[in-house]
Design an enzyme around this catalytic site. Structure first.
Site, short mmCIF file in Angstrom:
data_model
loop_
_atom_site.label_atom_id
_atom_site.label_comp_id
_atom_site.label_asym_id
_atom_site.label_seq_id
_atom_site.Cartn_x
_atom_site.Cartn_y
_atom_site.Cartn_z
N ARG A 46 0.83 -1.21 0.00
CA ARG A 46 0.00 0.00 0.00
C ARG A 46 0.86 1.25 0.00
NH1 ARG A 46 -3.57 -2.42 -1.55
NH2 ARG A 46 -5.71 -2.58 -0.81
N HIS A 57 -0.78 0.12 -9.66
CA HIS A 57 -1.55 -0.76 -8.76
C HIS A 57 -2.21 -1.91 -9.54
CE1 HIS A 57 -3.72 -0.86 -4.62
NE2 HIS A 57 -3.57 -2.08 -5.10
N GLU A 88 -4.31 7.40 -4.93
CA GLU A 88 -4.58 6.68 -6.19
C GLU A 88 -6.02 6.94 -6.66
OE1 GLU A 88 -3.79 2.61 -5.22
OE2 GLU A 88 -1.65 2.92 -5.06
N1 LIG Z 1 -0.72 -4.29 -5.10
C1 LIG Z 1 -1.65 -5.21 -5.12
O1 LIG Z 1 -2.19 -5.44 -6.20
C2 LIG Z 1 -2.05 -5.98 -3.87
C3 LIG Z 1 -2.69 -7.22 -4.01
C4 LIG Z 1 -3.06 -7.92 -2.87
C5 LIG Z 1 -2.77 -7.41 -1.62
N2 LIG Z 1 -2.15 -6.19 -1.52
C6 LIG Z 1 -1.79 -5.64 -0.19
O2 LIG Z 1 -0.94 -6.60 0.43
C7 LIG Z 1 -1.26 -6.69 1.79
C8 LIG Z 1 -0.86 -8.07 2.31
O3 LIG Z 1 -1.67 -9.07 1.72
P1 LIG Z 1 -1.69 -10.56 2.32
O4 LIG Z 1 -2.69 -11.31 1.52
O5 LIG Z 1 -0.33 -11.10 2.44
O6 LIG Z 1 -2.31 -10.26 3.78
P2 LIG Z 1 -2.15 -11.14 5.07
O7 LIG Z 1 -3.16 -10.62 6.03
O8 LIG Z 1 -2.16 -12.59 4.75
O9 LIG Z 1 -0.68 -10.78 5.63
C9 LIG Z 1 -0.36 -9.54 6.20
C10 LIG Z 1 0.69 -9.79 7.26
O10 LIG Z 1 1.14 -8.54 7.77
C11 LIG Z 1 1.36 -8.71 9.16
N3 LIG Z 1 1.38 -7.41 9.82
C12 LIG Z 1 0.34 -6.62 10.16
N4 LIG Z 1 0.78 -5.50 10.78
C13 LIG Z 1 2.13 -5.59 10.82
C14 LIG Z 1 3.16 -4.74 11.33
N5 LIG Z 1 2.87 -3.59 11.94
N6 LIG Z 1 4.44 -5.15 11.21
C15 LIG Z 1 4.74 -6.34 10.64
N7 LIG Z 1 3.82 -7.19 10.14
C16 LIG Z 1 2.52 -6.81 10.23
C17 LIG Z 1 0.23 -9.62 9.62
O11 LIG Z 1 0.52 -10.23 10.87
C18 LIG Z 1 0.16 -10.60 8.47
O12 LIG Z 1 0.97 -11.74 8.69
C19 LIG Z 1 -2.77 -6.41 1.84
O13 LIG Z 1 -3.16 -5.87 3.10
C20 LIG Z 1 -2.97 -5.41 0.73
O14 LIG Z 1 -2.92 -4.09 1.24
C21 LIG Z 1 -1.79 -5.48 -2.62
O1 LIG Z 2 -5.73 -5.25 -1.61
C1 LIG Z 2 -5.83 -5.80 -2.71
O2 LIG Z 2 -6.37 -6.91 -2.86
C2 LIG Z 2 -5.23 -5.13 -3.93
O3 LIG Z 2 -4.66 -3.92 -3.59
C3 LIG Z 2 -6.19 -4.92 -5.05
O4 LIG Z 2 -7.18 -4.03 -4.71
#
Ligand SMILES: NC(=O)c1ccc[n+]([C@@H]2O[C@H](COP(=O)([O-])OP(=O)(O)OC[C@H]3O[C@@H](n4cnc5c(N)ncnc54)[C@H](O)[C@@H]3O)[C@@H](O)[C@H]2O)c1
Ligand SMILES: O=C(O)[C@H](O)CO
Length: 314
Positions: A230, A280, A259
């Site tokens: 993010r 993104h 964004e």
């Molecule tokens: N760019 C994209 O297209 C895209 C796509 C999918 C997800 N994302 C982003 O990626 C992030 C992660 O996705 P995920 O599926 O792995 O989520 P997830 O919930 O499986 O993993 C997130 C991890 O972050 C850890 N965490 C939370 N706060 C923390 C902190 N302060 N310090 C260290 N670790 C911390 C949690 O304990 C967890 O293990 C989502 O929240 C989303 O914002 C972006």
């Molecule tokens: O959080 C997510 O799944 C990605 O950023 C797409 O919106």
């Protein structure tokens, strides 16, 4: 009883959303941004489907009929979850749909930056190769991926998917997370030991600006920073400065603070050979978007059946 479902930013999801099986009225809008539009379009609706529409406290306060916000994404930072909870609105999200698409995007950025593929390709287009006194030239340093150390911040679903790929590429993997798990290292070790750092934490008050000038200064000068999680996790002004003065070697960002960056963004506007910004789209493979759309409907069906799933706690 018929339930009204409104999808406020349908255009942000390029996949088929299958029909709901319970009695319902379904309305979709391509995009919705202003609080006035949100309130007008959700009035009378019990279920809101959103991807990146801001659902703030003052907006929710005007929607007494709303019972469910089904977010078409993993990240739920656009929703004021405390306000939703106080109003009895359930928030659900999409989990583990991007297990190929995000890791592949990260690996792509990692190779492009460590091997300087974009600046070399641009230099050929500029005619530099034709003017070279040798068969090749070394304007941009190239580092191998194999043998380098990957530091993963946020060892959840995506962090773990990336670790598997990195190990297969011959990288040493270290990871940090607030959720205790075996084999983790501390944040300081990630900053000082990694050749590549990749961020996979949600945007929360605790993670906002978790990488600023102080953290960048601790990284190796040859290191690169990748953010597909993010905008808001990294202080963009500090990063730009670090890229310009060589504090770190490069950055690959799929997300920025605002964004779309309608009013400009210092990373998007920077013309630097060691910075790649994508709009993104790390999540947006055709396959992942369809998994997401199917899970979105599953989440709504489960809620209506009285067995909510993927509930996001405040
Ligand atoms: N760019 C994209 O297209 C895209 C796509 C999918 C997800 N994302 C982003 O990626 C992030 C992660 O996705 P995920 O599926 O792995 O989520 P997830 O919930 O499986 O993993 C997130 C991890 O972050 C850890 N965490 C939370 N706060 C923390 C902190 N302060 N310090 C260290 N670790 C911390 C949690 O304990 C967890 O293990 C989502 O929240 C989303 O914002 C972006
Ligand atoms: O959080 C997510 O799944 C990605 O950023 C797409 O919106």
């Amino acid at each position: 009883m018929t339930k009204k479902i409104v999808f406020l930013d349908r255009e942000s999801l390029d996949a088929k959303v299958r029909a709901f099986t319970f009695p319902h009225e379904y309305v979709e809008y391509e995009s919705t941004w202003t609080p006035e539009e949100i309130v007008e379009r959700l009035t009378g609706a019990e279920i809101a489907l959103i991807n990146k529409v801001p659902m703030r406290a003052d907006t929710l306060a005007q929607l007494p009929d709303l019972k469910l916000i089904a977010v078409a994404a993993t990240g739920t930072d656009v929703v004021d979850k405390a306000a939703a909870k106080a109003q009895g609105i359930t928030v659900v999200n999409i989990r583990n749909y991007a297990f190929n698409t995000v890791p592949e995007h990260v690996v792509g950025l990692m190779f492009a930056l460590r091997r300087a593929i974009v600046p070399y390709a641009n230099s050929v287009r500029r005619g530099d190769w034709a003017k070279s006194t040798q068969f090749c030239y070394f304007d941009y340093p190239i580092y191998d991926i194999a043998g380098s150390t990957l530091g993963i911040v946020g060892y959840g679903a995506l962090g773990k998917s990336i670790a598997k790929r990195a190990e297969a590429l011959g990288m040493k993997v270290i990871a940090y997370d607030v959720f205790p798990q075996e084999g983790l290292v501390d944040f300081e070790t990630i900053l000082t030991q990694s050749d590549v750092i990749t961020l996979h934490v949600p945007l929360t008050p605790d993670t906002r600006n978790m990488i600023g000038a102080e953290q960048l200064a601790k990284m190796k000068r040859s290191a690169i920073l990748i953010n597909t999680a993010r905008g808001g996790l990294v202080d963009e002004a500090a990063l730009l400065e670090a890229l310009k003065n060589g504090t770190i070697a490069g950055a690959g960002f799929d997300v920025v603070a605002q964004e779309p960056p309608k009013d400009g963004n210092i990373l998007c506007d920077a013309d630097l050979p060691n910075l790649i910004v994508t709009p993104h789209v790390a999540w947006a493979s055709k396959e992942a978007m369809q998994i997401l759309a199917d899970q979105l409907v599953d989440n709504v069906e489960a809620f209506v059946a009285g067995k909510p799933q993927n509930v996001v706690e405040g």
